[in-house]
Design a protein around this motif. Sequence first.
Motif, short mmCIF file in Angstrom:
data_model
loop_
_atom_site.label_atom_id
_atom_site.label_comp_id
_atom_site.label_asym_id
_atom_site.label_seq_id
_atom_site.Cartn_x
_atom_site.Cartn_y
_atom_site.Cartn_z
N GLN A 1 -4.76 -4.13 8.13
CA GLN A 1 -3.49 -3.83 7.44
C GLN A 1 -2.56 -3.32 8.25
O GLN A 1 -1.33 -3.54 8.05
CB GLN A 1 -3.85 -2.87 6.33
CG GLN A 1 -2.79 -2.30 5.60
CD GLN A 1 -3.01 -1.30 4.36
OE1 GLN A 1 -3.62 -1.78 3.55
NE2 GLN A 1 -2.57 -0.17 4.46
N GLN A 2 -2.83 -2.18 9.28
CA GLN A 2 -1.77 -1.65 9.99
C GLN A 2 -0.67 -2.33 10.68
O GLN A 2 0.37 -2.07 10.50
CB GLN A 2 -2.58 -0.50 10.93
CG GLN A 2 -3.25 0.43 10.43
CD GLN A 2 -3.49 1.66 11.58
OE1 GLN A 2 -3.58 1.46 12.61
NE2 GLN A 2 -3.59 2.81 10.97
N ILE B 1 -7.42 3.41 9.33
CA ILE B 1 -6.21 3.08 8.78
C ILE B 1 -4.99 4.15 8.59
O ILE B 1 -3.94 3.95 8.04
CB ILE B 1 -6.08 2.02 7.89
CG1 ILE B 1 -6.25 2.74 6.35
CG2 ILE B 1 -7.08 0.85 7.96
CD1 ILE B 1 -6.15 1.46 5.27
N ARG C 1 -2.65 -0.25 -3.92
CA ARG C 1 -3.68 -0.48 -3.14
C ARG C 1 -4.73 0.65 -3.73
O ARG C 1 -4.37 1.79 -3.88
CB ARG C 1 -3.92 -0.58 -1.78
CG ARG C 1 -2.45 -1.49 -1.22
CD ARG C 1 -2.33 -2.85 -1.61
NE ARG C 1 -3.78 -3.79 -1.09
CZ ARG C 1 -3.66 -5.16 -1.31
NH1 ARG C 1 -2.67 -5.72 -2.01
NH2 ARG C 1 -4.80 -5.70 -0.59
N ARG D 1 -9.33 7.57 4.44
CA ARG D 1 -9.00 6.54 5.45
C ARG D 1 -9.03 6.74 7.04
O ARG D 1 -8.07 7.04 7.83
CB ARG D 1 -7.49 6.25 5.14
CG ARG D 1 -7.11 5.78 3.45
CD ARG D 1 -5.64 5.48 3.41
NE ARG D 1 -5.57 4.58 2.20
CZ ARG D 1 -4.71 3.84 1.78
NH1 ARG D 1 -3.65 3.62 2.67
NH2 ARG D 1 -4.50 3.11 0.63
N THR E 1 -7.22 -2.56 2.62
CA THR E 1 -7.06 -1.90 1.25
C THR E 1 -7.28 -3.03 0.29
O THR E 1 -6.49 -4.31 0.35
CB THR E 1 -5.89 -0.96 1.07
OG1 THR E 1 -4.84 -1.73 1.26
CG2 THR E 1 -6.15 0.28 2.00
N ARG F 1 -10.88 -2.74 7.71
CA ARG F 1 -9.52 -2.17 7.97
C ARG F 1 -8.45 -2.56 7.18
O ARG F 1 -7.24 -2.69 7.69
CB ARG F 1 -9.25 -2.10 9.59
CG ARG F 1 -10.12 -1.74 10.48
CD ARG F 1 -10.02 -1.82 11.99
NE ARG F 1 -10.96 -1.29 12.59
CZ ARG F 1 -10.90 -0.01 13.28
NH1 ARG F 1 -9.76 0.68 13.09
NH2 ARG F 1 -11.97 0.26 14.04
N ASN G 1 0.03 4.55 2.24
CA ASN G 1 0.56 4.42 4.01
C ASN G 1 2.03 4.14 3.86
O ASN G 1 2.27 3.73 4.95
CB ASN G 1 -0.30 3.29 4.62
CG ASN G 1 -1.73 3.69 5.15
OD1 ASN G 1 -2.05 4.88 4.77
ND2 ASN G 1 -2.21 3.12 6.10
N ASP H 1 0.73 -1.05 0.11
CA ASP H 1 -0.10 0.11 0.02
C ASP H 1 0.95 1.40 0.26
O ASP H 1 1.52 1.63 1.04
CB ASP H 1 -0.92 0.16 1.05
CG ASP H 1 -1.88 1.40 1.29
OD1 ASP H 1 -2.07 1.74 0.24
OD2 ASP H 1 -2.39 1.60 2.53
N GLU I 1 -10.01 3.10 2.01
CA GLU I 1 -9.99 1.62 2.74
C GLU I 1 -11.42 0.68 2.77
O GLU I 1 -12.44 1.46 2.47
CB GLU I 1 -9.88 2.10 4.21
CG GLU I 1 -10.92 2.72 5.15
CD GLU I 1 -10.71 3.02 6.59
OE1 GLU I 1 -11.51 2.59 7.28
OE2 GLU I 1 -9.56 3.78 6.93
N ASN I 2 -11.24 -0.37 2.93
CA ASN I 2 -12.38 -1.45 2.97
C ASN I 2 -13.02 -1.37 4.34
O ASN I 2 -12.50 -0.81 5.12
CB ASN I 2 -12.00 -2.69 2.14
CG ASN I 2 -11.23 -3.49 2.96
OD1 ASN I 2 -11.02 -3.16 4.27
ND2 ASN I 2 -10.00 -4.47 2.31
#
Length: 395
Positions: free
Chosen positions: A272-273, A66, A313, A63, A323, A321, A49, A46, A317-318
């Motif tokens: 993701q984070q 995230i 990505r 976002r 992408t 949490r 980020n 991504d 965001e989806n």
Amino acid sequence: MFQRREFLKAMSAGLLVSVLPNLSYALAPAGYQRLLVLVELKGGNDGLNTVIPYNSDDYYRLRPSIGIARPQVLQLSEQVGLHPAMQSLLPLWQKQEVAVLQGVGYPEPNLSHFRSIEIWETASASNQYLGEGWLTRLFRSQPTPPGFAADGVVLSSQNLGPLDGGARAVVLNNPQDFARQAKLAADQQAGAHSSALSHILKVEGDIRTAASALQQPVMKPPANPADAPTAPPKAVGGFAQAINTLADILQNGTRIAVARITLTGFDTHGNQQPTQARLLGELADGLALLKARMQAQGRWDDTLVLSYAEFGRRPRENGNRGTDHGTANSHFLLGGRVKGGLYGQTAPLAGLTDGNLPYAIDFRQLYSTVVQDWWGKDATSLFGQRFGRLPLLRA
């Protein structure tokens, strides 16, 4: 009789075979004596980020869960900064040895993992299908010197990627495994007389030649401890291990033109984070380690590192949490001769709802810059057309 399938099975454990105008450059090409290190961020990192447009309200609008908080961003300019896990890259940025490439992609992008990475690794158009990697085509038409142990070495993956289709490429986890597997291949040669194996045996001969070079004893540490290669304290994990393996090979005096290292796990559809933070930390620490090892060998000025991935990505965001698959991405070019700075275009997020990002740099511009300006080879004939190179290198 030893058949091709058995041969490949035996070997699989250890080896397998612009946005800117074109400018004149001061860097005198030195051929394949200069090393290219490709770093594949497998799964599609991504970019938003990674190189964060922290001064954009639209970024935080897209976002809310995230997005990286402004105070955490490692600021590179008044507009963008790095993910906080990439602290290890800041000393290289401050020395102007990192080019941050924003908006890297290609026309009519494909969002399939398999097809998009094929496009990147063959340097094809989105509607073009090529059977060989772009480096394989280069080395066939403009070969590496006879004294090179191999065209390239592949670490952390069994996939040859841009070296697929006939390059003298070696896949290995460490030099000892490589030498052992090459000996196994040599032992299997006895009694094989079928003409169908002639190509395999030729490749096997190249493998044994490379193995002979790779199994030489590692050079003793320098007498002066200050000159010894030292790893940054946080450089741990498989990526760092691959970098140390590469550095050990080069320290033996082995000559290759390219190395490809894969860091996997970037397909972050959910949560993701923490995943990306871990991977970006491993990436940054590993790249700092690579500089330390190459600098200790006096090779950093002749090393060029380029990251790539199949795609980026989506900006929004989806619901998990994470992408989903996107288009244009951010990448890095590092080295002692890199003109550090920001290149390309910061992600244009204003007014964006659920769309994807346009590209600002065609990835083949980067490849052309490597081929033409780093190695001094003919990029136009390789890619079938001229892609504007980027002023990324200095003398």
